[in-house]
Write a protein that holds these residues in place. Structure first.
Motif, short mmCIF file in Angstrom:
data_model
loop_
_atom_site.label_atom_id
_atom_site.label_comp_id
_atom_site.label_asym_id
_atom_site.label_seq_id
_atom_site.Cartn_x
_atom_site.Cartn_y
_atom_site.Cartn_z
N MET A 1 0.99 -1.15 0.08
CA MET A 1 -0.10 -0.19 0.04
C MET A 1 0.88 1.23 -0.43
N SER A 2 0.51 2.26 -1.09
CA SER A 2 1.77 3.23 -1.33
C SER A 2 1.04 4.09 0.46
N THR A 3 2.02 5.66 0.21
CA THR A 3 1.49 5.88 1.37
C THR A 3 0.77 7.08 1.09
N GLN A 4 0.67 7.26 0.23
CA GLN A 4 -0.62 8.50 0.06
C GLN A 4 -2.11 7.53 0.65
N GLN A 5 -1.88 6.13 -0.20
CA GLN A 5 -3.45 5.72 -0.52
C GLN A 5 -3.38 5.02 1.88
N LYS A 6 -2.19 5.27 2.39
CA LYS A 6 -2.06 5.40 4.23
C LYS A 6 -2.97 6.27 4.51
N GLU A 7 -2.61 7.35 3.61
CA GLU A 7 -2.56 9.06 4.40
C GLU A 7 -4.37 9.39 4.30
N ILE A 8 -5.14 8.39 2.87
CA ILE A 8 -6.32 8.71 2.95
C ILE A 8 -6.97 7.86 4.20
N CYS A 9 -6.44 7.01 4.33
CA CYS A 9 -8.21 6.60 5.37
C CYS A 9 -6.86 5.66 6.85
N PRO A 10 -5.80 6.10 7.50
CA PRO A 10 -5.10 5.20 8.20
C PRO A 10 -5.24 3.99 8.77
N ARG A 11 -6.91 4.39 9.67
CA ARG A 11 -7.51 3.44 10.63
C ARG A 11 -7.89 1.94 9.57
N LEU A 12 -8.22 2.90 8.29
CA LEU A 12 -8.92 1.22 7.87
C LEU A 12 -7.89 0.35 7.25
N MET A 16 -7.26 -3.01 8.59
CA MET A 16 -7.00 -4.12 7.54
C MET A 16 -5.68 -5.09 7.20
N ASP A 17 -4.31 -4.78 8.24
CA ASP A 17 -2.93 -5.16 7.99
C ASP A 17 -3.40 -6.15 9.72
N ALA A 25 -7.67 -13.26 12.08
CA ALA A 25 -9.37 -13.28 10.84
C ALA A 25 -9.23 -14.75 11.77
N LEU A 26 -8.95 -15.67 11.98
CA LEU A 26 -9.38 -17.70 12.53
C LEU A 26 -9.03 -17.54 13.42
N ILE A 27 -8.62 -16.97 14.20
CA ILE A 27 -8.58 -16.99 15.77
C ILE A 27 -9.42 -16.51 16.51
N ILE A 28 -9.94 -15.55 15.48
CA ILE A 28 -11.02 -14.41 16.32
C ILE A 28 -12.28 -15.16 15.76
N TYR A 29 -12.67 -15.78 15.13
CA TYR A 29 -13.55 -16.42 14.00
C TYR A 29 -13.53 -17.72 15.83
N GLN A 30 -12.54 -18.01 15.55
CA GLN A 30 -12.54 -19.61 16.63
C GLN A 30 -12.71 -19.04 17.97
#
Length: 104
Positions: A1-12, A16-17, A25-30
């Protein structure tokens, strides 16, 4: 992901990371099934104990999972979702539903 994309929505990007990191995600699912001992989680997923331990520690640091120690003899501990972890239930279930419809 580029720096510009991270600046658009750093929380998202951070979310996602976190969810996109292998096994998280599978641990959370379990753990949506309820509190579980380490061995139970390890048996349910094709993951090494070392890697599972690492992921659980990371999820604890993010306050998504908590380790509950039972002081009775023998000492036992379980892992459970925190309030923050349970807030991911709708997201995880939504991905599960999407995968049932679209993934072969």
């Amino acid at each position: 992901m580029s720096t510009q994309q991270k600046e658009i929505c750093p929380r998202l990007s951070k979310a996602m990371d976190l969810l996109g990191k292998r096994w998280n995600a599978l641990i959370i699912y379990q753990l949506l099934q309820g509190p579980q001992r380490f061995s139970s989680i390890e048996q349910s997923l094709p993951i090494s104990g070392r890697l599972l331990s690492e992921r659980l520690k990371e999820l604890e640091q993010e306050q998504i999972v908590q380790r509950i120690v039972n002081e009775m003899k023998p000492t036992r501990s379980e892992y459970a979702l925190t309030e923050k972890g349970w807030a991911l239930e709708a997201t995880v279930r939504s991905i599960e539903g999407w995968s049932k419809q679209w993934i072969d």
